[in-house]
Design an enzyme around this catalytic site. Sequence first.
Site, PDB file in Angstrom:
ATOM      1  N   ASP A  42       0.911  -1.142   0.136  1.00 58.04           N
ATOM      2  CA  ASP A  42       0.057  -0.033  -0.017  1.00 58.04           C
ATOM      3  C   ASP A  42       0.936   1.257  -0.221  1.00 58.04           C
ATOM      4  O   ASP A  42       0.479   2.371  -0.139  1.00 58.04           O
ATOM      5  CB  ASP A  42      -0.865   0.034   1.145  1.00 58.04           C
ATOM      6  CG  ASP A  42      -0.392   0.057   2.467  1.00 58.04           C
ATOM      7  OD1 ASP A  42       0.935  -0.221   2.844  1.00 58.04           O
ATOM      8  OD2 ASP A  42      -1.183   0.322   3.777  1.00 58.04           O
ATOM      9  N   SER A  43       2.311   0.872   0.218  1.00 55.93           N
ATOM     10  CA  SER A  43       3.125   2.180  -0.107  1.00 55.93           C
ATOM     11  C   SER A  43       3.178   2.729  -1.344  1.00 55.93           C
ATOM     12  O   SER A  43       3.532   3.843  -1.913  1.00 55.93           O
ATOM     13  CB  SER A  43       4.445   1.516   0.277  1.00 55.93           C
ATOM     14  OG  SER A  43       4.950   0.489  -0.852  1.00 55.93           O
ATOM     15  N   ASP A  81      -0.874  -6.393  -0.178  1.00 61.19           N
ATOM     16  CA  ASP A  81      -0.880  -5.804   0.948  1.00 61.19           C
ATOM     17  C   ASP A  81      -2.324  -5.080   1.319  1.00 61.19           C
ATOM     18  O   ASP A  81      -2.889  -4.218   0.597  1.00 61.19           O
ATOM     19  CB  ASP A  81       0.158  -4.674   0.952  1.00 61.19           C
ATOM     20  CG  ASP A  81       0.503  -4.070   2.119  1.00 61.19           C
ATOM     21  OD1 ASP A  81       0.323  -4.631   3.252  1.00 61.19           O
ATOM     22  OD2 ASP A  81       1.113  -3.003   2.260  1.00 61.19           O
ATOM     23  N   LYS A 111      -0.582  -9.595   3.202  1.00 63.78           N
ATOM     24  CA  LYS A 111      -0.159  -9.020   4.236  1.00 63.78           C
ATOM     25  C   LYS A 111      -1.111  -8.036   5.048  1.00 63.78           C
ATOM     26  O   LYS A 111      -1.752  -7.361   4.379  1.00 63.78           O
ATOM     27  CB  LYS A 111       1.214  -7.862   3.644  1.00 63.78           C
ATOM     28  CG  LYS A 111       1.832  -7.532   5.049  1.00 63.78           C
ATOM     29  CD  LYS A 111       3.466  -7.062   4.858  1.00 63.78           C
ATOM     30  CE  LYS A 111       3.133  -5.672   4.053  1.00 63.78           C
ATOM     31  NZ  LYS A 111       2.637  -4.578   4.861  1.00 63.78           N
ATOM     32  N   GLU A 113      -1.059  -5.232   8.282  1.00 60.76           N
ATOM     33  CA  GLU A 113      -0.429  -4.481   9.278  1.00 60.76           C
ATOM     34  C   GLU A 113      -0.892  -4.952  10.618  1.00 60.76           C
ATOM     35  O   GLU A 113      -2.154  -4.946  10.814  1.00 60.76           O
ATOM     36  CB  GLU A 113      -0.479  -3.026   9.207  1.00 60.76           C
ATOM     37  CG  GLU A 113       0.134  -2.326   7.967  1.00 60.76           C
ATOM     38  CD  GLU A 113       0.287  -1.007   7.760  1.00 60.76           C
ATOM     39  OE1 GLU A 113       0.175  -0.277   8.653  1.00 60.76           O
ATOM     40  OE2 GLU A 113       1.039  -0.560   6.864  1.00 60.76           O
ATOM     41  N   GLU A 179       9.403  -3.888  10.424  1.00 59.62           N
ATOM     42  CA  GLU A 179       9.547  -2.392  10.095  1.00 59.62           C
ATOM     43  C   GLU A 179      10.194  -1.325  11.081  1.00 59.62           C
ATOM     44  O   GLU A 179       9.513  -1.084  12.080  1.00 59.62           O
ATOM     45  CB  GLU A 179       8.482  -1.726   9.257  1.00 59.62           C
ATOM     46  CG  GLU A 179       8.738  -0.275   8.829  1.00 59.62           C
ATOM     47  CD  GLU A 179       7.693   0.068   7.765  1.00 59.62           C
ATOM     48  OE1 GLU A 179       6.937  -0.745   7.299  1.00 59.62           O
ATOM     49  OE2 GLU A 179       8.074   1.176   7.182  1.00 59.62           O
TER      50      GLU A 179
HETATM   51  O1  KIV Z   1       3.678  -1.090   1.816  1.00 64.79           O
HETATM   52  C1  KIV Z   1       4.823  -1.518   1.688  1.00 64.79           C
HETATM   53  O2  KIV Z   1       5.588  -1.091   0.923  1.00 64.79           O
HETATM   54  C2  KIV Z   1       5.143  -2.124   2.823  1.00 64.79           C
HETATM   55  C3  KIV Z   1       6.619  -2.433   3.074  1.00 64.79           C
HETATM   56  C4  KIV Z   1       7.504  -1.312   3.293  1.00 64.79           C
HETATM   57  C5  KIV Z   1       6.998  -3.634   4.130  1.00 64.79           C
HETATM   58  O3  KIV Z   1       4.354  -2.457   3.902  1.00 64.79           O
END
Ligand code: KIV
Length: 269
Positions: A42-43, A81, A111, A113, A179
């Site tokens: 989600d980055s 994510d 993934k 959080e 992280e």
């Molecule tokens: O969203 C993302 O890119 C992440 C990584 C930095 C682990 O969660």
Amino acid sequence: MTTVRDLQEMAGEDPITMLTAYDALTATLADEAGIDVLLVGDSMGNAVLGYDDTLPVTVDEVASRTGAVARGADDALVVADMPFLSFGTDRPESVENCGRMLKEEGANAVKIESGPHTVELTEHLTDLGIPVMAHVGLTPQSVNQTGYTQQGADREEAEAIVELARDHEAAGAFACVLEHIPSNLAAHITEELDIPTIGIGAGESCDGQVLVVTDAVGLGDGTPPFAEAFGNVREEMSAAMESYVDAVEDGSFPADEHSHVSEELDDLY
Ligand code: KIV
């Protein structure tokens, strides 16, 4: 194709490499470079979608980009994510959002959080056949509570992070992102857990490393202190774009070799 089990067998033996990807082209290049895991992070919110942080990223945005990455990748494990509030509120909705990434978009895992509220969900998703990667330490979706500062620097916070990682392993998570935590804490968690740890800003003792792809290739606007740019794609792209603008403006592009004349139209035009 890399599987969750392959990653678990690599832990402690062979460093796991993970990069984010948000499109098929990048996924193909990363895959060809030998990356083990592609995270549709989600980055993407700040890296490529122009948001200030990850909070506005939607399930549809992650889904569409997960589909693109899955189509571009051959070997890497593709992890979607889950964005802010797409999980952990209502159980059926969380399952539907996570399941969609595997069922419709070709992801191999999700993934999440992690917090105390995601332990039961991790167990439930795992039972349903949706592999879950946990994520502890700095969790950017909590930016309004924690900022982007290093987490776990004092004993109380460190113990809470260790417990969270342990609880998610017990709930069935197949790996855990660490992280922006002190490297001695990351080393301790890596020692404690059987599942692989994948670090970002967490030192060299983790079982693997992850970077945001725009940081890794030097495309982003600056690099966080714990990352490294292994190239300068930004400079290359800017130079190529400037050359294109100059060439169109001075008439040197398109040249004869870029144009095609139809002989059939010779009499007419
Ligand atoms: O969203 C993302 O890119 C992440 C990584 C930095 C682990 O969660």
